[in-house]
Design a protein around this motif. Structure first.
Motif, short mmCIF file in Angstrom:
data_model
loop_
_atom_site.label_atom_id
_atom_site.label_comp_id
_atom_site.label_asym_id
_atom_site.label_seq_id
_atom_site.Cartn_x
_atom_site.Cartn_y
_atom_site.Cartn_z
N ARG A 8 46.25 36.56 43.23
CA ARG A 8 47.83 36.96 42.71
C ARG A 8 47.19 38.08 41.98
O ARG A 8 47.86 39.06 41.97
CB ARG A 8 48.71 36.27 42.89
N ARG A 9 47.00 38.16 40.73
CA ARG A 9 46.50 38.97 39.52
C ARG A 9 45.61 40.01 40.26
O ARG A 9 45.05 41.05 39.69
CB ARG A 9 45.29 38.12 38.63
N CYS A 10 44.61 39.76 40.60
CA CYS A 10 43.55 40.88 41.37
C CYS A 10 44.08 41.24 42.23
O CYS A 10 44.36 42.68 42.37
CB CYS A 10 42.69 40.10 41.99
N ARG A 11 45.30 41.08 43.30
CA ARG A 11 46.04 41.88 43.91
C ARG A 11 46.99 42.73 43.28
O ARG A 11 48.04 43.92 43.70
CB ARG A 11 46.93 41.03 44.79
N LYS A 12 47.63 42.02 41.72
CA LYS A 12 48.90 42.89 40.80
C LYS A 12 47.72 43.97 40.23
O LYS A 12 48.32 44.94 39.88
CB LYS A 12 49.18 41.66 40.48
N GLY A 13 46.14 44.06 40.23
CA GLY A 13 45.72 45.18 39.62
C GLY A 13 44.80 44.90 38.55
O GLY A 13 44.50 45.43 37.52
N HIS A 14 45.14 43.39 38.25
CA HIS A 14 44.50 42.76 37.00
C HIS A 14 42.99 41.89 37.19
O HIS A 14 43.37 41.12 36.68
CB HIS A 14 45.53 41.43 36.92
N GLN A 15 42.37 42.29 37.75
CA GLN A 15 40.88 41.74 38.32
C GLN A 15 40.59 40.91 37.54
O GLN A 15 39.94 40.26 37.68
CB GLN A 15 39.97 42.17 39.40
N HIS A 16 40.86 41.53 36.18
CA HIS A 16 39.85 41.07 34.63
C HIS A 16 40.00 40.00 34.45
O HIS A 16 39.88 39.57 32.81
CB HIS A 16 40.02 42.47 33.87
N THR A 17 41.12 39.95 35.01
CA THR A 17 42.23 38.47 33.79
C THR A 17 42.02 36.89 35.09
O THR A 17 43.00 35.91 35.13
CB THR A 17 43.48 38.41 33.76
N CYS A 18 41.16 37.51 36.35
CA CYS A 18 41.55 36.75 36.97
C CYS A 18 40.82 35.35 37.15
O CYS A 18 39.63 34.81 36.13
CB CYS A 18 40.53 36.97 38.51
N GLU A 19 41.15 34.08 37.23
CA GLU A 19 40.68 32.30 36.98
C GLU A 19 39.53 32.72 37.77
O GLU A 19 38.79 32.14 36.90
CB GLU A 19 41.86 31.55 37.16
N ASN A 20 39.05 32.87 38.72
CA ASN A 20 37.65 32.69 39.07
C ASN A 20 36.96 33.83 39.13
O ASN A 20 35.51 34.00 39.52
CB ASN A 20 37.68 32.54 40.84
N ARG A 21 36.91 34.77 38.34
CA ARG A 21 36.10 36.03 37.88
C ARG A 21 34.79 36.06 37.67
O ARG A 21 34.06 34.67 36.85
CB ARG A 21 36.62 37.41 37.21
N GLN A 22 33.91 36.63 37.55
CA GLN A 22 32.54 36.39 37.38
C GLN A 22 32.88 37.34 35.99
O GLN A 22 33.40 38.66 36.25
CB GLN A 22 31.31 36.99 38.38
N GLU A 23 31.62 37.65 35.70
CA GLU A 23 31.43 38.40 33.99
C GLU A 23 30.19 39.27 34.10
O GLU A 23 29.07 37.98 33.75
CB GLU A 23 31.73 38.17 32.84
N VAL A 24 29.50 40.27 34.31
CA VAL A 24 28.57 40.51 33.60
C VAL A 24 27.45 40.14 32.70
O VAL A 24 28.40 39.57 31.91
CB VAL A 24 27.63 41.49 34.30
N GLY A 25 26.80 38.63 33.25
CA GLY A 25 25.81 38.34 32.58
C GLY A 25 27.02 37.64 31.00
O GLY A 25 26.10 37.29 29.86
#
Length: 338
Positions: free
Chosen positions: A102-119
């Motif tokens: 839902r967060r990604c679909r709302k344009g907030h992919q930087h708050t995605c619970e399942n996100r990876q962060e480079v490095g």
């Protein structure tokens, strides 16, 4: 194309080395970038010391490859990627959401619970290496006016741009930035470009900030009794958020972008009774494109922040605070240097 590359590998707190590791391959939807510059950040230092919260929350684990502020040239593309990316100079978003929640679909992919962060998070290798693999959708092309030095400053600049915009400050407004480190100085630069009267508060004599053209540089003891329409906390001090609320004008705005090593406390009665708007800034993601444009136009020039550029073999000393450089707060790594 070589099957191996040199990379900085962190195996535990204060345990690190430069190793030959398998070179990345461009998976479906990904590209391989030849890294030209990578910045060392306070987050990297926290991983080096073992203090970074992600290590204790299960989001990150040793061994890991650091580096999330980078610029380079695309040297390979995977299946499904437009071949026009080949040979293009790029930087990339650090925050890689799953693009389905839902967060990604709302344009907030930087708050995605399942996100990876480079490095940083989720096992995604970083840019303190000769090459880096990232999703093509995370790339931002760099114009000719934005060289590798500026390109590696886009990620911290995107954070600072968002912090400056969150203040709402412009012509006729007075803004105070607490903490004249990399993010604080970048925020001050964006505030200045927006037309605000900018003040900075930190420790030391403030000579470097003054060399960048900032006239109003103070310590806590010398800070004048002035009305500040906005205050930005770019420190790592737990007491700074409460100080920001204390210093800001009623109906003003407080922006938090610094992270303390322990919980910060503030009296919400002061927040309410002063009618203060408080904003937190997590990521550069929504500000990357506009930061590139600001650098390209010359509206903001952060090059003086870079004190030195060294090779991978010096990263350990940089993280340990043992490397001596010029007055700027930022060290860049060129993985191509011997």
């Amino acid at each position: 194309m070589s099957s191996t590359m040199r990379a900085f590998v962190l195996t535990g707190p204060r345990e690190c080395s430069v190793r030959e590791v398998p070179a990345p391959r461009a998976a479906v939807g990904e590209v391989v970038v030849d890294v030209e510059r990578a910045g060392v950040c306070g987050t990297d230092v926290e991983f080096f010391t073992g203090e970074m919260a992600y290590l204790h929350q299960g989001h990150s684990a040793y061994p890991m490859r650091l580096g999330h502020e980078w610029a380079g040239t695309v040297s390979a593309v995977g299946a499904g990627v437009d071949p026009a990316w080949l040979g293009r100079r790029v930087m990339g978003d650090t925050m890689l959401g799953d693009r389905t929640c839902r967060r990604c679909r709302k344009g907030h992919q930087h708050t995605c619970e399942n996100r990876q962060e480079v490095g940083i998070r989720g096992g995604r290798p970083g840019a303190l290496a000769e090459q880096l693999a990232v999703p093509a959708w995370s790339l931002h092309a760099l114009p000719a006016e934005v060289d590798a030095v500026l390109g590696a400053l886009v990620e911290p600049g995107g954070n600072a741009l968002r912090a400056a915009r969150a203040t709402g400050a412009g012509p006729g407004d007075r803004a105070l930035v607490l903490g004249p480190g990399t993010i604080g100085l970048l925020t001050a630069m964006f505030l200045r470009a927006a037309g605000a009267e900018v003040h900075l508060m930190g420790v030391g004599d403030g000579s470097f900030a003054r060399s960048l053209g900032f006239e109003h540089v103070w310590t806590r003891e010398t800070l004048p009794d002035l009305p500040f329409d906005a205050v930005v906390d770019a420190t790592g001090a737990a007491e700074a958020p409460a100080l920001a609320v204390d210093l800001v004008e009623p109906a003003g705005r407080v922006v938090g972008i610094g992270l303390a090593g322990r919980p910060s406390l503030l009296d919400t009665r002061a927040l309410v009774l002063k009618d203060v708007t408080a904003v937190g800034v997590l990521s550069a993601s929504p500000g990357l494109a506009d930061t590139i444009a600001a650098y390209g136009s010359g509206a903001v020039d952060p090059r003086p922040l870079v004190a030195a550029t060294v090779g991978l073999d010096e990263v350990g000393a940089v993280l340990a605070g043992q490397y001596r450089a010029g007055p700027g707060p930022k060290i860049h790594i060129d993985p191509r240097k011997p």
